[in-house]
Each structure stands twice: as structure tokens, then as C-alpha cells.
Scaffold this active site. Structure first.
Site, PDB file in Angstrom:
ATOM      1  N   GLU A 131       0.833  -1.309  -0.042  1.00  0.00           N
ATOM      2  CA  GLU A 131      -0.082   0.071   0.037  1.00  0.00           C
ATOM      3  C   GLU A 131       0.890   1.254  -0.078  1.00  0.00           C
ATOM      4  O   GLU A 131       0.600   2.247  -0.650  1.00  0.00           O
ATOM      5  CB  GLU A 131      -0.753   0.122   1.321  1.00  0.00           C
ATOM      6  CG  GLU A 131      -1.911  -1.115   1.171  1.00  0.00           C
ATOM      7  CD  GLU A 131      -3.070  -0.870  -0.041  1.00  0.00           C
ATOM      8  OE1 GLU A 131      -2.604  -0.896  -1.080  1.00  0.00           O
ATOM      9  OE2 GLU A 131      -4.136  -0.856   0.236  1.00  0.00           O
ATOM     10  N   THR A 184      -6.193   6.596  -5.710  1.00  0.00           N
ATOM     11  CA  THR A 184      -6.241   6.854  -4.199  1.00  0.00           C
ATOM     12  C   THR A 184      -5.388   8.214  -3.702  1.00  0.00           C
ATOM     13  O   THR A 184      -5.713   8.669  -3.003  1.00  0.00           O
ATOM     14  CB  THR A 184      -5.786   5.558  -3.651  1.00  0.00           C
ATOM     15  OG1 THR A 184      -6.561   4.587  -3.831  1.00  0.00           O
ATOM     16  CG2 THR A 184      -5.708   5.716  -1.923  1.00  0.00           C
TER      17      THR A 184
HETATM   18  N1  HSE Z   1      -8.763   4.221   3.746  1.00  0.00           N
HETATM   19  C1  HSE Z   1      -8.025   4.499   2.288  1.00  0.00           C
HETATM   20  C2  HSE Z   1      -8.741   5.613   1.874  1.00  0.00           C
HETATM   21  C3  HSE Z   1      -8.364   3.228   1.468  1.00  0.00           C
HETATM   22  O1  HSE Z   1      -9.988   5.977   1.767  1.00  0.00           O
HETATM   23  O2  HSE Z   1      -7.871   6.462   1.245  1.00  0.00           O
HETATM   24  C4  HSE Z   1      -8.206   3.494   0.093  1.00  0.00           C
HETATM   25  O3  HSE Z   1      -7.108   2.390  -0.140  1.00  0.00           O
END
Ligand code: HSE
Length: 311
Positions: A131, A184
Site C-alpha cells: 500500500e 487513491t
Molecule cells: N482508507 C483508504 C482511503 C482506503 O480511503 O484512502 C483506500 O485504499
């Protein structure tokens, strides 16, 4: 064993009120990885199927590759040679935890291949490295549930403290992925760094209510708690027809509806499969009304996490 194929499930992160701390796994979609040992030391990606050539082929820049490399370093097995074939079976930049599923599949597969030197929970920090390279933040709300299955709470990141909680057996998730992409990193960048005390209090009430509702179980409490006053209002602008799709879900009996992870996918929870299917069709119709095609998936909460597939 010199080769292994593993499936790891997609996930819904945040679950409305729990930004970066809640996530659950679904039965489908998910990614598959095939690892094969090689006489040549080092981790190599030999093929990625289903990404239209968009993901990095260099192991250190790929979420599955980096997770495996970090794992091998930690157990002093950098002598090992591994060839990776990654089968991407969900859209990229979708909010379905695609990067997380690949990282989890990779680290779970190598641990199985080596006779399980580490318990599953200990694999989490390696998957989180995936991640980190995918979006700059090593959040665990996708990798946690993809690895452990079920509904996962990340109580703390430092030290890492992850709890899997009970969910009602008949809870169904609808996922609708409109045919657009949200990065993201961008979806995190637009968030405000400061939150008002009023919104913090509301959000904390919903966080506590959702967990109590899931564990009791109490569907009405789940429904009242699936509310996000902090993140959703900011990110909703990234999803055309967000309000219409959400309203369609609620009008058709969903307990609640919000953004899945950083979007653009949206999730809804329902108390039975029939409602979940109806909710999905209504949400798809809302997107279609403005010419946006979508895919819908309905499943229960996946309790298993990754699994070894036998050809
Ligand atoms: N918690 C993270 C976000 C999840 O909302 O940015 C996305 O990968």
C-alpha cells in the site's frame, strides 16, 4: 511444492464512518497470483494478466513484488528465487482494494510455499508495504481484511493493533463500480487535515454504533451508523451521480450506502441477498441514466481471506 496459486479477496475500506480503520472482505472479485520457485535468486514478475500493461513489472515497484521482497528479507531468505505471475481480476483505481489484494495474495502465497514460517497476522506489515508504494500511505484497512477475512478494525497503527469482529451471518454487500477511475493518492490529497469537534463527535458515535450494531447484531443500529460526515462529503464530488446512486440504494432497502475505499466504487449493505441484488440494479440504473456503465457484485462478508487454489 515448487509452485502455488493463491486468491485474495477485494475489500471495502472505510465502511462509511471508519476512514483508514474499518474494512471488510467480499467473496468476489479478487486477485490471483502464481508463484514458482526458480534457481536464480531474486523476485521477478514474469507476467501480469488483466492490467492492460499499466502496472509496474519491476518487483520493487509492484505491490505484490515489494510485499514478497520485504517478507523474504525479514526471514533472511533473499537467497530464494521466485517468479510471479499476477492475474488482475478487478479494475485498477476502483476502490475495491486491488493493490491490497495483490500484495496479500503475494505474501500469503510465499509464506505457504515455505511451509508457513509465520502466522497469518504477522504477514500484515509486509502487505502494508504494498500500500505504501501504491499510494504513499501504508494503511491497513484493505490489506487487513483481505488477509484476515471478515470485518477488521485497525485500532492503532503504532503499534499495529488489528481486531477482527463478528458480523451478522445474513449481511450482504452490494458493490457497484462505475466505469471511471479515481486515483487513491489524489483522493487522499483532497482531504482536509483538520476536522471540527462537532464532526469528530458525530463520527465517533457512528464508529461505536456500527461496531455495536454488527456485534449485537442490530440492523437498525447498523443502518443509523453507516454515516460519514468527514470524508464522504469531500470525496463525493469525484463520483458523478454519487447522491443519486446512494439514494437509489436507500430507496430500495439498503441499510446504508457510501464510497468503497477511495472510490469510485460504492458499497451498500443489506439484510438479505434479494435486497442486495435489487439495490445493485437500482444503483447501476442511476449511473446508466447519465451514460455511465458499471459492474455490480453481490456477496456476503468473506470470512476466509486468501485461499490456496488447486488446479
Ligand atoms: N482508507 C483508504 C482511503 C482506503 O480511503 O484512502 C483506500 O485504499
Amino acid at each position: 511444492m515448487d509452485s502455488i496459486r493463491v486468491f485474495a479477496p477485494a475489500t471495502v475500506a472505510n465502511v462509511a464512518c471508519g476512514f483508514d480503520i474499518f474494512g471488510f472482505a467480499v467473496d468476489n472479485p479478487g486477485d490471483q497470483i502464481v508463484l514458482t520457485t526458480s534457481d536464480e535468486p531474486g523476485v521477478r514478475i514474469t507476467d501480469i494478466i488483466g492490467d492492460e500493461g499499466r502496472l509496474p513489472r519491476e518487483a520493487a515497484r509492484n505491490t505484490a513484488g515489494i510485499a514478497i521482497q520485504t517478507y523474504l528479507r525479514s526471514i533472511n531468505r533473499t537467497d530464494l528465487g521466485l517468479d510471479i505471475v499476477l492475474h488482475k481480476q478487478m479494475p485498477l483505481g476502483s476502490g475495491l482494494g486491488s493493490s491490497a489484494a495483490s500484495a496479500v495474495a503475494g505474501v500469503y502465497a510465499v509464506n505457504e510455499l515455505l511451509g508457513r514460517p509465520l502466522p497469518t497476522l504477522k504477514l500484515l506489515p509486509f502487505a502494508m508495504e504494498g500500500e505504501r508504494i501504491a499510494c504513499g500511505s501504508a494503511h491497513a484497512d484493505n490489506v487487513g481484511p483481505s488477509l484476515l477475512g471478515g470485518f477488521v478494525v485497525v485500532r492503532s497503527y503504532s503499534p499495529l493493533d488489528v481486531i477482527k469482529i463478528e458480523t451478522p451471518a445474513t449481511l450482504f454487500c452490494t458493490l457497484v463500480h462505475p466505469d471511471i477511475e479515481v486515483n487513491t493518492k489524489d483522493a487522499r490529497f483532497i482531504l482536509k487535515n483538520e476536522v471540527s469537534l462537532k464532526n469528530t463527535i458525530t463520527q465517533m458515535g457512528n464508529v461505536a454504533g456500527l461496531i455495536a450494531g454488527l456485534m449485537t447484531p442490530d440492523y437498525s443500529l447498523i443502518s443509523r451508523s453507516l454515516v460519514d460526515v468527514i470524508i464522504e462529503p469531500v470525496r463525493a464530488i469525484l463520483i458523478p451521480e454519487f447522491n443519486e446512486a446512494k439514494q437509489a440504494a436507500l430507496d430500495n432497502g439498503a441499510l446504508g450506502c457510501s464510497i468503497s475505499g477511495s472510490g469510485p466504487s460504492m458499497f451498500a449493505l443489506s439484510r438479505d441477498a434479494q435486497t442486495a441484488e435489487k439495490v445493485g440494479a437500482a444503483m447501476q440504473q442511476a449511473f446508466l441514466a447519465v451514460g455511465i456503465a458499471s459492474e455490480a457484485y453481490v456477496s456476503q462478508i468473506n470470512q476466509q481471506g486468501p485461499k490456496v487454489l488447486v488446479d
